[in-house]
Design a protein around this motif. Structure first.
Motif, PDB file in Angstrom:
ATOM      1  N   VAL A   1      -5.535   9.210  -7.475  1.00  0.00           N
ATOM      2  CA  VAL A   1      -4.657   8.279  -8.216  1.00  0.00           C
ATOM      3  C   VAL A   1      -4.441   7.005  -7.397  1.00  0.00           C
ATOM      4  O   VAL A   1      -4.433   5.897  -7.941  1.00  0.00           O
ATOM      5  CB  VAL A   1      -3.299   8.939  -8.562  1.00  0.00           C
ATOM      6  CG1 VAL A   1      -2.345   7.925  -9.199  1.00  0.00           C
ATOM      7  CG2 VAL A   1      -3.488  10.121  -9.499  1.00  0.00           C
ATOM      8  N   LEU A   2      -4.313   7.146  -6.075  1.00  0.00           N
ATOM      9  CA  LEU A   2      -4.120   5.983  -5.194  1.00  0.00           C
ATOM     10  C   LEU A   2      -5.305   5.020  -5.315  1.00  0.00           C
ATOM     11  O   LEU A   2      -5.117   3.807  -5.464  1.00  0.00           O
ATOM     12  CB  LEU A   2      -3.960   6.443  -3.737  1.00  0.00           C
ATOM     13  CG  LEU A   2      -3.820   5.337  -2.686  1.00  0.00           C
ATOM     14  CD1 LEU A   2      -2.550   4.519  -2.907  1.00  0.00           C
ATOM     15  CD2 LEU A   2      -3.821   5.928  -1.272  1.00  0.00           C
ATOM     16  N   LEU A   3      -6.536   5.555  -5.273  1.00  0.00           N
ATOM     17  CA  LEU A   3      -7.726   4.707  -5.403  1.00  0.00           C
ATOM     18  C   LEU A   3      -7.814   4.096  -6.801  1.00  0.00           C
ATOM     19  O   LEU A   3      -8.242   2.956  -6.960  1.00  0.00           O
ATOM     20  CB  LEU A   3      -8.993   5.508  -5.101  1.00  0.00           C
ATOM     21  CG  LEU A   3      -9.275   5.830  -3.628  1.00  0.00           C
ATOM     22  CD1 LEU A   3     -10.657   6.446  -3.473  1.00  0.00           C
ATOM     23  CD2 LEU A   3      -9.178   4.592  -2.746  1.00  0.00           C
ATOM     24  N   GLN A   4      -7.395   4.854  -7.810  1.00  0.00           N
ATOM     25  CA  GLN A   4      -7.399   4.325  -9.185  1.00  0.00           C
ATOM     26  C   GLN A   4      -6.425   3.156  -9.318  1.00  0.00           C
ATOM     27  O   GLN A   4      -6.713   2.180 -10.006  1.00  0.00           O
ATOM     28  CB  GLN A   4      -7.047   5.435 -10.179  1.00  0.00           C
ATOM     29  CG  GLN A   4      -8.164   6.458 -10.365  1.00  0.00           C
ATOM     30  CD  GLN A   4      -7.722   7.695 -11.131  1.00  0.00           C
ATOM     31  OE1 GLN A   4      -6.531   7.966 -11.270  1.00  0.00           O
ATOM     32  NE2 GLN A   4      -8.682   8.450 -11.634  1.00  0.00           N
ATOM     33  N   LEU A   5      -5.280   3.256  -8.635  1.00  0.00           N
ATOM     34  CA  LEU A   5      -4.311   2.152  -8.650  1.00  0.00           C
ATOM     35  C   LEU A   5      -4.897   0.919  -7.960  1.00  0.00           C
ATOM     36  O   LEU A   5      -4.697  -0.210  -8.409  1.00  0.00           O
ATOM     37  CB  LEU A   5      -3.007   2.580  -7.956  1.00  0.00           C
ATOM     38  CG  LEU A   5      -2.112   3.573  -8.710  1.00  0.00           C
ATOM     39  CD1 LEU A   5      -0.969   4.056  -7.818  1.00  0.00           C
ATOM     40  CD2 LEU A   5      -1.540   2.950  -9.984  1.00  0.00           C
TER      41      LEU A   5
ATOM     42  N   PHE B   1       0.834  -1.198   0.000  1.00  0.00           N
ATOM     43  CA  PHE B   1       0.000   0.000   0.000  1.00  0.00           C
ATOM     44  C   PHE B   1       0.872   1.253   0.000  1.00  0.00           C
ATOM     45  O   PHE B   1       0.595   2.216  -0.716  1.00  0.00           O
ATOM     46  CB  PHE B   1      -0.926  -0.008   1.225  1.00  0.00           C
ATOM     47  CG  PHE B   1      -2.071   0.963   1.119  1.00  0.00           C
ATOM     48  CD1 PHE B   1      -3.138   0.707   0.270  1.00  0.00           C
ATOM     49  CD2 PHE B   1      -2.091   2.115   1.879  1.00  0.00           C
ATOM     50  CE1 PHE B   1      -4.208   1.600   0.176  1.00  0.00           C
ATOM     51  CE2 PHE B   1      -3.149   3.011   1.796  1.00  0.00           C
ATOM     52  CZ  PHE B   1      -4.213   2.752   0.941  1.00  0.00           C
ATOM     53  N   ARG B   2       1.940   1.208   0.764  1.00  0.00           N
ATOM     54  CA  ARG B   2       2.869   2.350   0.826  1.00  0.00           C
ATOM     55  C   ARG B   2       3.531   2.562  -0.536  1.00  0.00           C
ATOM     56  O   ARG B   2       3.699   3.702  -0.988  1.00  0.00           O
ATOM     57  CB  ARG B   2       3.935   2.071   1.894  1.00  0.00           C
ATOM     58  CG  ARG B   2       5.003   3.146   2.016  1.00  0.00           C
ATOM     59  CD  ARG B   2       4.476   4.356   2.758  1.00  0.00           C
ATOM     60  NE  ARG B   2       5.079   5.571   2.278  1.00  0.00           N
ATOM     61  CZ  ARG B   2       5.242   6.668   3.011  1.00  0.00           C
ATOM     62  NH1 ARG B   2       4.827   6.685   4.252  1.00  0.00           N
ATOM     63  NH2 ARG B   2       5.763   7.747   2.520  1.00  0.00           N
ATOM     64  N   ASN B   3       3.907   1.468  -1.185  1.00  0.00           N
ATOM     65  CA  ASN B   3       4.517   1.566  -2.519  1.00  0.00           C
ATOM     66  C   ASN B   3       3.539   2.190  -3.519  1.00  0.00           C
ATOM     67  O   ASN B   3       3.933   2.980  -4.379  1.00  0.00           O
ATOM     68  CB  ASN B   3       4.953   0.180  -3.019  1.00  0.00           C
ATOM     69  CG  ASN B   3       6.164  -0.344  -2.265  1.00  0.00           C
ATOM     70  OD1 ASN B   3       6.884   0.410  -1.622  1.00  0.00           O
ATOM     71  ND2 ASN B   3       6.389  -1.652  -2.329  1.00  0.00           N
ATOM     72  N   MET B   4       2.257   1.812  -3.385  1.00  0.00           N
ATOM     73  CA  MET B   4       1.240   2.377  -4.275  1.00  0.00           C
ATOM     74  C   MET B   4       1.065   3.872  -4.012  1.00  0.00           C
ATOM     75  O   MET B   4       0.878   4.658  -4.949  1.00  0.00           O
ATOM     76  CB  MET B   4      -0.091   1.649  -4.085  1.00  0.00           C
ATOM     77  CG  MET B   4      -0.089   0.252  -4.639  1.00  0.00           C
ATOM     78  SD  MET B   4      -1.588  -0.662  -4.229  1.00  0.00           S
ATOM     79  CE  MET B   4      -2.694  -0.058  -5.468  1.00  0.00           C
ATOM     80  N   PHE B   5       1.157   4.257  -2.739  1.00  0.00           N
ATOM     81  CA  PHE B   5       1.040   5.681  -2.402  1.00  0.00           C
ATOM     82  C   PHE B   5       2.214   6.455  -3.003  1.00  0.00           C
ATOM     83  O   PHE B   5       2.026   7.543  -3.555  1.00  0.00           O
ATOM     84  CB  PHE B   5       1.007   5.882  -0.877  1.00  0.00           C
ATOM     85  CG  PHE B   5       0.988   7.332  -0.485  1.00  0.00           C
ATOM     86  CD1 PHE B   5      -0.189   8.065  -0.552  1.00  0.00           C
ATOM     87  CD2 PHE B   5       2.154   7.976  -0.082  1.00  0.00           C
ATOM     88  CE1 PHE B   5      -0.204   9.418  -0.214  1.00  0.00           C
ATOM     89  CE2 PHE B   5       2.145   9.318   0.255  1.00  0.00           C
ATOM     90  CZ  PHE B   5       0.960  10.045   0.195  1.00  0.00           C
ATOM     91  N   ASP B   6       3.422   5.885  -2.884  1.00  0.00           N
ATOM     92  CA  ASP B   6       4.610   6.553  -3.457  1.00  0.00           C
ATOM     93  C   ASP B   6       4.459   6.715  -4.965  1.00  0.00           C
ATOM     94  O   ASP B   6       4.829   7.744  -5.536  1.00  0.00           O
ATOM     95  CB  ASP B   6       5.882   5.747  -3.143  1.00  0.00           C
ATOM     96  CG  ASP B   6       6.228   5.781  -1.653  1.00  0.00           C
ATOM     97  OD1 ASP B   6       5.741   6.700  -0.958  1.00  0.00           O
ATOM     98  OD2 ASP B   6       6.962   4.891  -1.176  1.00  0.00           O
ATOM     99  N   LYS B   7       3.905   5.691  -5.609  1.00  0.00           N
ATOM    100  CA  LYS B   7       3.674   5.746  -7.061  1.00  0.00           C
ATOM    101  C   LYS B   7       2.647   6.831  -7.392  1.00  0.00           C
ATOM    102  O   LYS B   7       2.793   7.573  -8.366  1.00  0.00           O
ATOM    103  CB  LYS B   7       3.190   4.375  -7.551  1.00  0.00           C
ATOM    104  CG  LYS B   7       3.083   4.267  -9.055  1.00  0.00           C
ATOM    105  CD  LYS B   7       2.690   2.849  -9.468  1.00  0.00           C
ATOM    106  CE  LYS B   7       2.534   2.741 -10.988  1.00  0.00           C
ATOM    107  NZ  LYS B   7       2.151   1.379 -11.403  1.00  0.00           N
ATOM    108  N   ALA B   8       1.603   6.908  -6.558  1.00  0.00           N
ATOM    109  CA  ALA B   8       0.562   7.915  -6.768  1.00  0.00           C
ATOM    110  C   ALA B   8       1.114   9.322  -6.585  1.00  0.00           C
ATOM    111  O   ALA B   8       0.741  10.252  -7.306  1.00  0.00           O
ATOM    112  CB  ALA B   8      -0.593   7.677  -5.788  1.00  0.00           C
ATOM    113  N   THR B   9       2.040   9.473  -5.633  1.00  0.00           N
ATOM    114  CA  THR B   9       2.660  10.776  -5.366  1.00  0.00           C
ATOM    115  C   THR B   9       3.466  11.246  -6.570  1.00  0.00           C
ATOM    116  O   THR B   9       3.490  12.438  -6.893  1.00  0.00           O
ATOM    117  CB  THR B   9       3.588  10.676  -4.123  1.00  0.00           C
ATOM    118  OG1 THR B   9       2.841  10.137  -3.038  1.00  0.00           O
ATOM    119  CG2 THR B   9       4.121  12.037  -3.722  1.00  0.00           C
TER     120      THR B   9
END
Length: 201
Positions: free
Chosen positions: A86-90, A69-77
């Motif tokens: 973007v986080l929810l879209q991922l 989840f943290r990795n997805m947040f970093d990607k969204a950032t």
């Protein structure tokens, strides 16, 4: 394979929502878990507690553990656009979630199992990675040998949900990921801004 395997009704009661789908136990006792249940005095939650609760709700809803989840947040950032959206879209673009949204499985955990057990194809190729990020135009289907599985046929016959960002053909048991969903189209009651604030501390 890392995933949450604990009591689901308890988690649903904690958030006050049936986040894992239909749950008879939650319907009977839709108050927070604990020895004193409804009678326990619950003071006002701190800002941090509210933000943490929202992050946990998102993780349990989509079946994702902290590191991922943290990795997805970093990607969204790093992406262009609103970070929380973007986080929810991922999360929505994960293969297990797309399989669930298409109605091939009755729950996200069921969808994850179908993917892991090699019953699902992406663009005609068997793919067994639940966290795979589905791209616009990808065709997701049920493997030929698995089309008669009871869990698949039962789920499809019971499914009535229609989502604007994907199409599904019940005859061929194939669907297309047409577009990335906008925030307003995602039905989950998650306040993504709280998650962004929590991680930004």
């Amino acid at each position: 394979m890392a995933r949450y395997t604990g009591p689901k009704s308890k988690i649903a009661r904690k958030f006050g929502q049936a986040i894992f789908g239909d749950d008879k136990s939650f319907e009977k006792r839709n108050y927070p878990p604990g020895q004193h249940g409804n009678n326990r005095r619950r003071g006002k939650k701190s800002e941090y507690a509210v933000q943490l609760m929202e992050k946990q709700k998102a993780k349990y809803t989509y079946g994702i553990l902290e590191k991922q989840f943290r990795n997805m947040f970093d990607k969204a950032t790093r992406s262009t656009g609103i970070t929380g959206e973007v986080l929810l879209q991922l999360c929505e673009s994960r293969l297990d979630n797309v399989v669930y949204r298409m109605g091939i499985a009755p729950s996200r955990s069921g969808a994850r199992q179908l993917v892991s057990h090699r019953h699902i194809t992406v663009n005609g190729e068997i793919l067994n990675i639940p966290s795979y990020q589905v791209k616009v135009g990808d065709v997701i289907g049920v493997r030929e040998k698995s089309k008669s599985l009871a869990v698949v046929t039962n789920s499809l016959s019971a499914n009535s949900a229609v989502y604007e960002w994907m199409t599904f053909n019940n005859e061929t048991k194939q669907g297309t990921y047409v577009s990335i969903p906008q925030r307003i189209q995602i039905p989950e009651t998650i306040n993504e801004q709280f998650i962004v604030e929590l991680y930004s501390k």
